[in-house]
Design a protein around this motif. Structure first.
Motif, PDB file in Angstrom:
ATOM      1  N   ASP A   1       0.827  -1.213   0.000  1.00 28.89           N
ATOM      2  CA  ASP A   1       0.000   0.000   0.000  1.00 28.89           C
ATOM      3  C   ASP A   1       0.853   1.252   0.000  1.00 28.89           C
ATOM      4  N   ASP A   2       2.024   1.123   0.589  1.00 27.24           N
ATOM      5  CA  ASP A   2       2.875   2.276   0.785  1.00 27.24           C
ATOM      6  C   ASP A   2       3.871   2.454  -0.369  1.00 27.24           C
ATOM      7  N   ASN A   3       3.712   1.665  -1.406  1.00 27.06           N
ATOM      8  CA  ASN A   3       4.630   1.754  -2.538  1.00 27.06           C
ATOM      9  C   ASN A   3       4.548   3.138  -3.186  1.00 27.06           C
ATOM     10  N   ALA A   4       5.704   3.737  -3.415  1.00 26.61           N
ATOM     11  CA  ALA A   4       5.736   5.077  -3.995  1.00 26.61           C
ATOM     12  C   ALA A   4       5.253   5.065  -5.442  1.00 26.61           C
ATOM     13  N   LEU A   5       5.325   3.924  -6.096  1.00 32.14           N
ATOM     14  CA  LEU A   5       4.871   3.804  -7.486  1.00 32.14           C
ATOM     15  C   LEU A   5       3.365   3.602  -7.535  1.00 32.14           C
ATOM     16  N   ALA A   6       2.680   4.472  -8.247  1.00 32.39           N
ATOM     17  CA  ALA A   6       1.235   4.306  -8.372  1.00 32.39           C
ATOM     18  C   ALA A   6       0.894   3.675  -9.713  1.00 32.39           C
ATOM     19  N   ASP A   7       1.838   3.769 -10.638  1.00 28.14           N
ATOM     20  CA  ASP A   7       1.553   3.298 -11.986  1.00 28.14           C
ATOM     21  C   ASP A   7       2.892   2.996 -12.664  1.00 28.14           C
ATOM     22  N   PHE A   8       2.913   1.986 -13.508  1.00 27.57           N
ATOM     23  CA  PHE A   8       4.169   1.601 -14.140  1.00 27.57           C
ATOM     24  C   PHE A   8       3.866   1.027 -15.516  1.00 27.57           C
ATOM     25  N   ASN A   9       4.264   1.729 -16.558  1.00 31.10           N
ATOM     26  CA  ASN A   9       4.024   1.238 -17.913  1.00 31.10           C
ATOM     27  C   ASN A   9       5.334   1.197 -18.674  1.00 31.10           C
ATOM     28  N   MET A  10       5.806  -0.003 -18.974  1.00 31.11           N
ATOM     29  CA  MET A  10       7.081  -0.125 -19.652  1.00 31.11           C
ATOM     30  C   MET A  10       6.884  -0.659 -21.062  1.00 31.11           C
ATOM     31  N   GLY A  11       7.418   0.065 -22.026  1.00 35.41           N
ATOM     32  CA  GLY A  11       7.406  -0.390 -23.402  1.00 35.41           C
ATOM     33  C   GLY A  11       8.718  -1.061 -23.750  1.00 35.41           C
ATOM     34  N   GLU A  12       9.801  -0.362 -23.474  1.00 27.99           N
ATOM     35  CA  GLU A  12      11.123  -0.956 -23.695  1.00 27.99           C
ATOM     36  C   GLU A  12      12.077  -0.402 -22.637  1.00 27.99           C
ATOM     37  N   ALA A  13      13.055  -1.207 -22.259  1.00 23.57           N
ATOM     38  CA  ALA A  13      14.032  -0.767 -21.269  1.00 23.57           C
ATOM     39  C   ALA A  13      14.711   0.498 -21.770  1.00 23.57           C
ATOM     40  N   SER A  14      14.783   1.527 -20.921  1.00 23.13           N
ATOM     41  CA  SER A  14      15.329   2.813 -21.342  1.00 23.13           C
ATOM     42  C   SER A  14      16.137   3.435 -20.222  1.00 23.13           C
ATOM     43  N   ARG A  15      17.052   4.301 -20.604  1.00 24.37           N
ATOM     44  CA  ARG A  15      17.776   5.077 -19.595  1.00 24.37           C
ATOM     45  C   ARG A  15      18.235   6.390 -20.198  1.00 24.37           C
ATOM     46  N   SER A  16      18.237   7.426 -19.369  1.00 26.41           N
ATOM     47  CA  SER A  16      18.733   8.725 -19.788  1.00 26.41           C
ATOM     48  C   SER A  16      19.348   9.413 -18.590  1.00 26.41           C
ATOM     49  N   THR A  17      20.300  10.296 -18.872  1.00 22.31           N
ATOM     50  CA  THR A  17      21.003  10.987 -17.799  1.00 22.31           C
ATOM     51  C   THR A  17      20.656  12.477 -17.832  1.00 22.31           C
ATOM     52  N   PHE A  18      20.443  13.060 -16.641  1.00 23.16           N
ATOM     53  CA  PHE A  18      20.001  14.452 -16.562  1.00 23.16           C
ATOM     54  C   PHE A  18      20.817  15.250 -15.551  1.00 23.16           C
ATOM     55  N   ASN A  19      20.791  16.547 -15.780  1.00 25.16           N
ATOM     56  CA  ASN A  19      21.380  17.472 -14.817  1.00 25.16           C
ATOM     57  C   ASN A  19      20.531  17.450 -13.541  1.00 25.16           C
TER      58      ASN A  19
ATOM     59  N   LEU B   1      12.701  18.238 -19.709  1.00 25.41           N
ATOM     60  CA  LEU B   1      14.119  18.475 -19.451  1.00 25.41           C
ATOM     61  C   LEU B   1      14.961  17.662 -20.421  1.00 25.41           C
ATOM     62  N   ALA B   2      15.844  18.351 -21.132  1.00 22.15           N
ATOM     63  CA  ALA B   2      16.696  17.680 -22.120  1.00 22.15           C
ATOM     64  C   ALA B   2      17.710  16.773 -21.435  1.00 22.15           C
ATOM     65  N   PRO B   3      18.027  15.633 -22.057  1.00 28.25           N
ATOM     66  CA  PRO B   3      19.009  14.733 -21.441  1.00 28.25           C
ATOM     67  C   PRO B   3      20.414  15.287 -21.600  1.00 28.25           C
ATOM     68  N   ARG B   4      21.284  14.850 -20.745  1.00 24.06           N
ATOM     69  CA  ARG B   4      22.696  15.161 -20.814  1.00 24.06           C
ATOM     70  C   ARG B   4      23.302  14.232 -21.847  1.00 24.06           C
ATOM     71  N   ILE B   5      24.029  14.791 -22.792  1.00 26.38           N
ATOM     72  CA  ILE B   5      24.671  13.922 -23.773  1.00 26.38           C
ATOM     73  C   ILE B   5      25.923  13.343 -23.139  1.00 26.38           C
ATOM     74  N   GLU B   6      25.952  12.032 -23.077  1.00 29.88           N
ATOM     75  CA  GLU B   6      27.099  11.398 -22.452  1.00 29.88           C
ATOM     76  C   GLU B   6      28.163  11.102 -23.499  1.00 29.88           C
ATOM     77  N   SER B   7      29.363  11.467 -23.209  1.00 25.29           N
ATOM     78  CA  SER B   7      30.453  11.268 -24.172  1.00 25.29           C
ATOM     79  C   SER B   7      31.037   9.880 -23.991  1.00 25.29           C
TER      80      SER B   7
END
Lengths: 250, 250, 250
Positions: free
Chosen positions: B184-202, B244-250
């Motif tokens: 009940d105390d889970n911080a996630l209320a909803d989770f919809n995954m299409g494909e595994a993804s990752r991005s880096t941000f400031n 918010l634009a992602p950080r381009i990782e070199s």
């Protein structure tokens, strides 16, 4: 192998108390628990902590030294909530200590180990003429009073009184804890006097080493004339000892 | 003609959320309500807010642009108490916006209009592979954890997990929100995954754009690999969207 | 001979109110109580306080002047808890004032006397056309509103209204207390208007002289056109009076 689980609140208190005086420390781990001791950079104060195995919910430890940057550890520990479970877990291969907070969310930090070897410092076994037990809150308030007039204070035991005083060029401050007052609310829980004694200490150090105490914690203070003061207290089964050298008065 | 009445608490939240990222903004007023959108000065983040007519107790608005110094507005809004009525009232002649707080006392501020023309910025219509709904409090705490080790963070969606992690030269932080935990105390209320993804941000930007959220607010986070992250939330009927634009990782 | 006992809370309020404006003061002691008055260093404001004998639990005083460094006294007084007994005790020989806080612990401060002779300043007896009584909290909030737009404010009495306003280059602030509103929660407790009046004052001074008020304290404000404003309030039997010169508008 080192893996230990405890509650965050207690570990926080032990680490905070230690890190007020020293910047890095070496946890000496063995099957009985964790120990560490260190001197502050200017070698005026010694801090020693002992977390025996049974303060942990789970504990497994082989003999080893784990060198830690206390500043980094303190910041991480500060992120834990009191009601979370804390897991310490040594990753020997990566040379890291993992710190995991577990509630309904899992938060894991990894902290690089420092090359701090065990100091094998021991709290010297001194015989003290006097000791008092006093509530930390009342003691800390007396330090704050003294701070208004000077940067060092004198602790004095005489007759039935434990006195903390400070004298500046113009003004003066004095707190008297009177053991002869029979009051449930008396800050003094215990008073053992062998001989009248007094010593003067750097106030900033005394503040640092009592900073993490809770008002109701009982401090055991050992005092003699021109001897280091020894202050002990317990945090849910862990033991903290501080030794502070007296100020030589000219 | 523009005159609108609402409660101070809600307007405060909308303005604060907006003003964390941008310094000035143009309220685009029409008969349906107030809209505004702006990019932060370095064009990394876009903020868009929408206060439809029916979040106001009273509302009358002809089509017009009202340019506002957000810093000045924020200070004025901060002076209002949550339980006061707030009246916005455009004085076209004097080129001012009047802001009145009404309780048993009437307090009226006038703020000079800025020459900010409508940007007509639109939140671009991007198709995202993944989205999660998460309690703002838990998300903000994860950002604070990450902050200890570096100034940028990675958001990752994989299997049943939403992971926020950060890696510094020495130390590392990771928060795992596990959708498979039925709590009940889970911080996630909803989770919809299409494909595994990752991005880096400031990290600083992410902190700014979630700074005004309350712990229980639900953030809808849209995420893809090397795509801007989109974060949406509602404040009593008003809608806030951040990109918010992602950080381009070199 | 001077020795007086009172509760710490009340003495704290009187001293704090006084020390916001002046740095040193001369307590004029006699058998009827303590009085003091002083001008701020730039001679724009006058503060006067009166603690009659019967606000003290015990009181004994011969005629004498006690010069005090208010900054030092304020810091010491701040260390007292509201529920402690406060004992003032003049040590003529050592030229010190002893301040003792007594609860289950005795804490004693000694403060060196200053060579401040009695100023014999009197609050001038001015006839004012208007006066209002207003809750300190509401007045202080109005000052804070005004602060957003400029560093001076205008107090105005007209018809049934007490108005506090401020005008900057761009923005404007105005708080209206309307005496005609019959509301239990009205900040105005009393309203006496002889003639419409307005005067402008330095905001920082007004903030200083109301800084130590509690929200529910009643301020009696005397106002005329281009006259000093007089603000009076009582703290458990002690009387505080402030006079602030108007700003000459060019």
């Amino acid at each position: 192998m080192f893996r230990a689980t405890c509650n965050t609140r207690d570990f926080k208190k032990v680490i905070n108390a230690t890190s007020n005086l020293v910047d890095e420390i070496c946890f000496e781990v063995d099957e009985n628990g964790i120990k560490a001791s260190a001197m502050d950079p200017s070698h005026v104060a010694l801090v020693s902590m002992e977390m025996p195995k049974d303060v942990f919910e789970e504990y497994e430890g082989d003999i080893q030294d784990i060198g830690i940057d206390l500043e980094a550890l303190k910041k991480i520990i500060a992120r834990g909530r009191g009601d979370e479970k804390l897991i310490l877990d040594l990753d020997v291969e990566k040379n890291k200590l993992n710190i995991t907070f577990k509630s309904n969310v899992t938060r894991k930090f990894s902290i690089a180990l420092y090359d701090v070897s065990s100091s094998n410092l021991k709290v010297p076994d001194i015989e003290y003429p006097n000791s008092v037990s006093i509530k930390a809150g009342a003691f800390v308030e007396a330090l704050k009073d003294a701070e208004l007039v000077n940067d060092h204070i004198t602790l004095k035991i005489d007759e039935n009184k434990f006195v903390i005083y400070s004298k500046g060029d113009l003004n003066q401050s004095e707190t008297v804890f009177d053991n002869s007052i029979d009051d449930d609310d008396n800050a003094l829980a215990d008073f053992n006097m062998g001989e009248a004694s007094r010593s003067t200490f750097n106030l900033a150090y005394l503040k640092d080493l009592t900073k993490s105490t809770a008002a109701e914690d009982l401090l055991k203070i050992y005092l003699g004339s021109d001897m280091p003061v020894k202050i002990e207290y317990e945090v849910s089964g862990s033991k903290l000892v501080f030794l502070l050298a007296p100020r030589i008065e000219s």
